[in-house]
Scaffold this active site. Structure first.
Site, short mmCIF file in Angstrom:
data_model
loop_
_atom_site.label_atom_id
_atom_site.label_comp_id
_atom_site.label_asym_id
_atom_site.label_seq_id
_atom_site.Cartn_x
_atom_site.Cartn_y
_atom_site.Cartn_z
CE LYS A 117 54.06 21.76 41.20
NZ LYS A 117 55.44 21.98 40.78
NE ARG B 261 60.43 23.01 35.63
CZ ARG B 261 59.51 22.65 36.53
NH1 ARG B 261 58.50 21.86 36.16
NH2 ARG B 261 59.56 23.08 37.78
C1 LIG Z 1 56.25 21.47 41.60
C2 LIG Z 1 57.50 22.01 42.13
C3 LIG Z 1 57.93 21.60 43.40
C4 LIG Z 1 57.21 20.57 44.22
O1 LIG Z 1 57.38 19.34 43.59
P1 LIG Z 1 56.78 17.99 44.20
O2 LIG Z 1 57.32 16.92 43.34
O3 LIG Z 1 55.30 18.13 44.11
O4 LIG Z 1 57.25 17.90 45.60
C5 LIG Z 1 59.09 22.17 43.89
N1 LIG Z 1 59.79 23.08 43.18
C6 LIG Z 1 59.39 23.50 41.96
C7 LIG Z 1 60.21 24.50 41.24
C8 LIG Z 1 58.24 22.97 41.40
O5 LIG Z 1 57.85 23.38 40.19
#
Ligand SMILES: *Cc1c(COP(=O)(O)O)cnc(C)c1O
Length: 368
Positions: free
Chosen positions: A36, A129
C-alpha cells in the site's frame, strides 16, 4: 528523465522480502505482502512475488486494479466500501471484513460474477480501528455463520490488527486472547481456520523474541518489507514501535529522493524587512549566521508533503520548505553545486508514502 525523482531499489526490496518470507516460514507463518505505501506500483509488488510472497495486499481497489495482471492473489486490506462491491469482487480475491451487510453484498456480487470471494474476518483486540469488537461475540458468530453459509464466499481466516490507531502493541497476552477466540469459534462451528492473521509488521518482534503466540500462522507485512529487517530490529526497542528518524537514516537506503537545483546564491540568514507570517500563516524567528551559500530546489510540499527527508550529504542542511521550493544551506559542502545539479535525500516511511502518491514525482527503479 525529470525531477523530482524517487529511486526505488528493487534488488534490496526483494532481498528484504525474501529474508522475511523465509524467517517467518521457519516459524510457521505465512506472509501477505502489503504494497500500500507504493500506491499500486506493480514493480514493487513483483519484487515481493519474486521473493516468495503469493498474496499482495492494497488498501484501495483502484490500486488492486493496477496489479490485476500480476501472477498472485490480491487482497483488499480495508473493509470494502458498499459503493464499490462490484469492483472489489472483480479485482480482489480476498478482502478484510467486519460488517455482515457488506459480507452479504459480497456474496450476491460474487454469484453475479460467478466468482468465489474470500473473507478475512477482522476482530478488534483493542486498537479500536477496524474489526468486530472482541467482546461482541454474538455479532462475530453471526459474521462467521454468514460467511460459511452464503454462496460463493469462502472463509480465508480470522485476523486482527495492532498499532495503527490506538497505538496498541501486539503482545503475548493479546495474541493469546485472539487465538483463544479463534479456537472457540472453530469449536462452535466445527471448522478450522486456514489462517489466523495475528497482525501487521509490528508483530515481527515477537518472532524475534520467539514469543509469537502459538496458533498465529499469518501476518500482513508492509513497512518491514519496505524498509528491511535491520530497520525493524532497531525500531523495536524494548518491544515498542518507535518512529525514530535517526534510526531510519542508518538503514533506509532502499529509497533516494532527488531534487534539482534551480538557484545557487549567497544570502543573509535573516530576512530583510518587517516580518509577518510565512505561506503557512506561521511566524518565524531566524538566527543570524551571516551570509551563507544556499541552493534553491524544485521540490516542495506539493511533491512530498512531509518533513521527513534528510540530505544524503551530511554537510547540507535544509533551511526551509514551502509549497514548491526547498532551501538548503550548502556553505559547508565539499561539492561546488551548480544550477542543474541534483541533491539527494534519504526518506522515511511517511515521506515514501507522500512521494509515491505525488503526481509530480518521477519514480524510477534501480537494481544496483
Ligand atoms: C497497513 C496494514 C498492514 C501492514 O502494516 P505494516 O505496519 O506496514 O506492516 C496490515 N494490516 C492492515 C489492516 C493494514 O492496514
Amino acid at each position: 528523465m525529470n525531477y523530482p525523482r524517487l529511486e526505488i531499489n528493487l534488488r534490496k526490496l526483494e532481498h528484504n522480502a525474501r529474508l522475511l518470507v523465509k524467517k517467518l516460514a521457519k516459524n510457521g507463518v505465512t506472509v501477505m505482502g502489503v504494497n500500500k505505501v507504493f500506491n499500486g506500483l506493480s514493480e514493487t509488488a513483483s519484487a515481493m512475488i519474486r521473493a516468495g510472497v503469493d498474496v499482495v495486499a492494497e488498501s484501495r481497489v483502484s490500486n488492486l486494479k493496477k496489479l490485476q495482471h500480476l501472477p498472485c492473489q490480491k487482497c483488499l486490506l480495508r473493509t470494502p466500501s458498499p459503493s464499490e462491491i462490484e469492483q472489489v469482487v472483480k479485482y480482489a480475491d480476498i478482502s478484510l471484513n467486519s460488517d455482515v451487510a457488506v459480507i452479504q453484498s459480497l456474496s450476491r456480487e460474487a454469484v453475479k460474477q460467478k466468482k468465489t470471494h474470500q473473507v478475512l474476518l477482522m476482530v478488534d483486540m483493542g486498537d479500536i480501528r477496524e474489526g468486530i469488537w472482541f467482546k461482541n461475540r454474538e455479532y462475530l458468530e453471526k459474521a462467521v455463520k454468514q460467511t460459511l453459509e452464503l454462496p460463493n464466499l469462502e472463509l480465508y481466516g480470522i485476523g486482527t490488527n495492532f498499532g495503527c490507531y490506538g497505538t496498541v502493541n501486539p503482545t503475548v497476552e493479546n495474541g493469546r486472547m485472539f487465538v483463544r477466540i479463534a479456537r472457540e469459534l472453530e469449536a462452535k462451528f466445527g471448522i478450522r481456520f486456514k489462517y489466523i492473521s495475528g497482525g501487521n509488521g509490528t508483530s515481527y518482534y515477537l518472532i524475534e523474541k520467539g514469543t509469537l503466540p502459538e496458533g498465529i500462522n499469518h501476518l500482513r507485512v508492509g513497512a518491514l518489507l519496505a524498509f528491511g529487517i535491520d530497520y525493524v530490529n532497531i525500531r523495536y526497542v524494548n518491544g515498542f514501535y518507535h518512529s525514530n528518524m535517526d534510526v531510519n537514516r542508518v538503514v533506509s537506503n532502499l529509497y533516494t529522493l532527488k531534487a534539482e537545483i534551480i538557484e545557487v546564491n549567497r544570502k543573509p540568514t535573516i530576512p530583510f524587512g518587517e516580518l509577518g507570517t510565512d505561506a503557512f500563516m506561521k511566524s518565524k524567528t531566524f538566527v543570524d549566521r551571516g551570509e551563507r551559500k544556499r541552493a534553491l530546489l524544485a521540490l516542495g510540499y506539493q511533491d512530498v508533503s512531509s518533513e521527513n527527508i534528510w540530505p544524503v550529504d551530511p554537510k547540507i542542511e535544509i533551511l526551509g520548505r514551502s509549497f514548491d521550493h526547498t532551501i538548503v544551506d550548502i556553505e559547508d559542502s565539499e561539492k561546488d553545486y551548480q544550477v542543474g545539479d541534483h541533491i539527494a535525500f534519504e526518506i522515511d516511511y511517511t515521506a515514501l508514502l507522500a512521494a509515491c502518491t505525488s503526481e509530480s514525482m518521477n519514480i524510477i527503479f534501480v537494481r544496483d
